[in-house]
Design a protein around this motif. Structure first.
Motif, mmCIF file in Angstrom:
data_model
loop_
_atom_site.group_PDB
_atom_site.id
_atom_site.type_symbol
_atom_site.label_atom_id
_atom_site.label_comp_id
_atom_site.label_asym_id
_atom_site.label_seq_id
_atom_site.Cartn_x
_atom_site.Cartn_y
_atom_site.Cartn_z
ATOM 1 N N SER A 148 0.723 -1.045 -0.078
ATOM 2 C CA SER A 148 -0.009 -0.009 -0.059
ATOM 3 C C SER A 148 0.823 1.123 0.078
ATOM 4 N N SER A 149 2.051 1.361 0.883
ATOM 5 C CA SER A 149 2.880 2.438 0.571
ATOM 6 C C SER A 149 3.521 2.491 -0.562
ATOM 7 N N LEU A 150 4.098 1.571 -1.129
ATOM 8 C CA LEU A 150 4.954 1.690 -2.391
ATOM 9 C C LEU A 150 4.120 1.997 -3.388
ATOM 10 N N PHE A 177 3.175 9.652 -5.205
ATOM 11 C CA PHE A 177 1.949 10.318 -5.415
ATOM 12 C C PHE A 177 1.924 11.229 -4.120
ATOM 13 N N MET A 178 2.203 10.667 -2.708
ATOM 14 C CA MET A 178 1.906 11.273 -1.413
ATOM 15 C C MET A 178 3.063 12.224 -1.460
ATOM 16 N N LEU A 179 4.284 11.900 -1.886
ATOM 17 C CA LEU A 179 5.241 13.005 -2.024
ATOM 18 C C LEU A 179 5.022 14.037 -2.757
ATOM 19 N N LEU A 180 4.467 13.832 -3.920
ATOM 20 C CA LEU A 180 4.160 15.059 -4.781
ATOM 21 C C LEU A 180 3.129 15.768 -4.118
ATOM 22 N N LEU A 200 -6.768 6.416 -0.486
ATOM 23 C CA LEU A 200 -7.229 5.331 0.270
ATOM 24 C C LEU A 200 -5.954 4.416 0.619
ATOM 25 N N LEU A 201 -5.135 4.202 -0.357
ATOM 26 C CA LEU A 201 -3.843 3.322 -0.125
ATOM 27 C C LEU A 201 -2.969 3.975 1.069
ATOM 28 N N ILE A 257 -1.251 3.817 6.608
ATOM 29 C CA ILE A 257 -1.227 4.317 7.802
ATOM 30 C C ILE A 257 -1.766 3.205 8.998
ATOM 31 N N VAL A 258 -3.062 2.629 8.478
ATOM 32 C CA VAL A 258 -3.344 1.663 9.518
ATOM 33 C C VAL A 258 -2.499 0.463 9.803
#
Lengths: 60, 393
Positions: B16-18, B23-26, B158-159, B164-165
């Motif tokens: 899920s992180s990979l 995109f999260m860094l962006l 959502l990923l 996080i969870v």
């Protein structure tokens, strides 16, 4: 839950739960009003960051 | 934690992180300037400010121009365009922002600022705060791909929530033998970054969950609005079915006065003109907001017959639009003044460290090492010599 198990749980999750509740109350306080509410929001969001900075500085 | 479930949660956390990390860094990098978009706009000279009134214009109480003359000022500037929206920001009652286009749904609309006190044209602020801010904004909101782009980022969000969870679940086996906040120096860099990842991850947990979840809700904005238009607005204009749209539009000043009489203590947030998605071909949609910290975020729509200027319907927003409107401040961090903005930026930076260190931990994690780590984690850690560093214990 035995006393031992309970203290192990607190040792592991005590701080995360406390900091999480601080953050959550900070997020909500800011929504509810201005002035004092905003200060409460700053405290709730800022204290967990201070705790993190303290631990990082302590170990450096 | 049983060996099987540890392996499962590790797999969930890793993938899920990979998938979402880039995109999260962006989003974190583009979100940083967006936290300060007002201040940046002021620096770039793209923010409109209300001009100071002359002594003759001023007086004891600030004057207030009729809304009809405010609209006339816009139409004098663009005689070929029709009104789409007019809006006012809660903290700047001296300005009206007019949106005008060739048609009520023109994507090439123009935005004009008109003085709310004198009905004089003030400025034409650049759309979306100028080219640079618009570029950053689209990278953050839709990757220049419209609604599909938004929904894609929502899926990545959502990923992130899954990551996080699962990260919280993994926090327990990794931290069992450590004190809260321990950072092990002096062994390997990987171990130090693992501890930092765990510390910053658990400290920013609730904030990241809230900003992530509200971000996902915001990506649904277009879909929710379309649903609302298809259901509630459609029901409100049902009695007008088959009638031609009004040839002459009723006075806006009178329409708003009637809406305000029904909603004392509320201010106009924005007005949608006939033919726009927030009104109907027959109506003005007048969207009122309260004057308290919480109610200022919520809108109360009042529908006014655009031909007669009479109020025909008023409703409270459905729960899903209330949720959308309340999720916006929780995502933007714009509801607690400069101090909150600053903390939002710090938390954003801390999240960048969590994302970056997670990526680093994955890159430094050999295939064989991962297996050995999992194997070692399953044993009740008999002797330190066998315990590999950084594995869950």
């Amino acid at each position: 839950m035995s006393a031992f198990r309970r203290s192990a749980f607190l040792k592991l999750w005590g701080m995360p739960v406390l900091l999480g509740m601080l953050t959550a109350s900070g997020l909500v306080a800011g929504l509810l009003g201005d002035g004092w509410w905003d200060l409460a929001a700053l405290a709730g969001l800022g204290l967990p960051l201070l705790v993190a900075v303290w631990h990082i500085a302590r170990s450096a | 934690m049983s060996p099987v479930s540890l392996r499962r949660w590790s797999w969930i956390h890793k993938w899920s992180s990979l998938v979402c990390t880039v995109f999260m860094l962006l989003l974190c990098l583009t979100g940083l300037p967006l936290i300060y978009h007002h201040e940046i706009g002021q620096l770039l000279g793209n923010e409109v400010e209300a001009p100071a009134l002359t002594a003759a214009q001023g007086g004891a109480a600030p004057p207030r121009a009729s809304l009809d003359s405010v609209i006339s000022a816009g139409q004098a500037r663009y005689p070929d365009k029709v009104m789409m929206y007019m809006s006012q920001e809660a903290d700047e009652p001296a300005l009206w922002f007019l949106t005008m286009g060739a048609t009520p749904t023109d994507p090439k609309f123009v935005s004009i600022a008109v003085d709310a006190r004198t009905a004089q044209y003030v400025a034409e602020p650049p759309i979306e705060g100028g080219a640079v801010m618009a570029f950053i904004f689209h990278l953050h909101v839709d990757l220049f791909a419209g609604v599909p782009g938004k929904l894609f980022l929502g899926l990545m969000g959502l990923l992130l929530l899954v990551a996080i969870v699962s990260g919280v679940v993994l926090y327990a086996p990794f931290m069992r033998k450590l004190e809260f906040g321990d950072i092990r120096h002096g062994r390997t860099a990987r171990l130090k970054w693992l501890d930092l990842h765990n510390l910053l991850g658990i400290v920013t947990l609730v904030w990241a969950l809230v900003v992530g979840a509200t971000g996902v809700v915001n990506t649904l904005a277009d879909v929710l609005l379309q649903y609302w238009q298809a259901t509630e607005i459609a029901a409100m204009v049902k009695p007008y079915e088959g009638q031609p749209p009004p040839a002459r539009l009723a006075s806006m000043e009178q329409s708003v006065a009637r809406a305000q009489a029904l909603q004392p203590g509320m201010q106009v947030a924005f007005i949608a003109f006939p033919g726009t998605p927030f009104a109907s071909a027959h109506h003005y949609g007048i969207y009122m907001r309260g004057d308290q910290a919480l109610t200022a975020r919520l809108y109360k729509p009042v529908l006014v017959d655009a031909g007669t200027g009479q109020v025909t319907d008023q409703r409270t927003l459905p729960w899903y639009l209330t949720a959308l409107l309340l999720s916006q401040p929780l995502h933007f961090g714009d509801y607690g003044g400069a101090g909150m903005q600053f903390l939002w930026a710090l938390l954003d930076l801390a999240t960048i460290v969590v994302l970056g260190s997670g990526l680093y931990l994955w890159l430094k994690r050999g295939r064989a090492g991962a297996k050995a780590r999992t194997a070692a984690a399953l044993k009740p850690a008999p002797e330190p010599a066998l315990a590999r560093e950084g594995e869950p214990r």
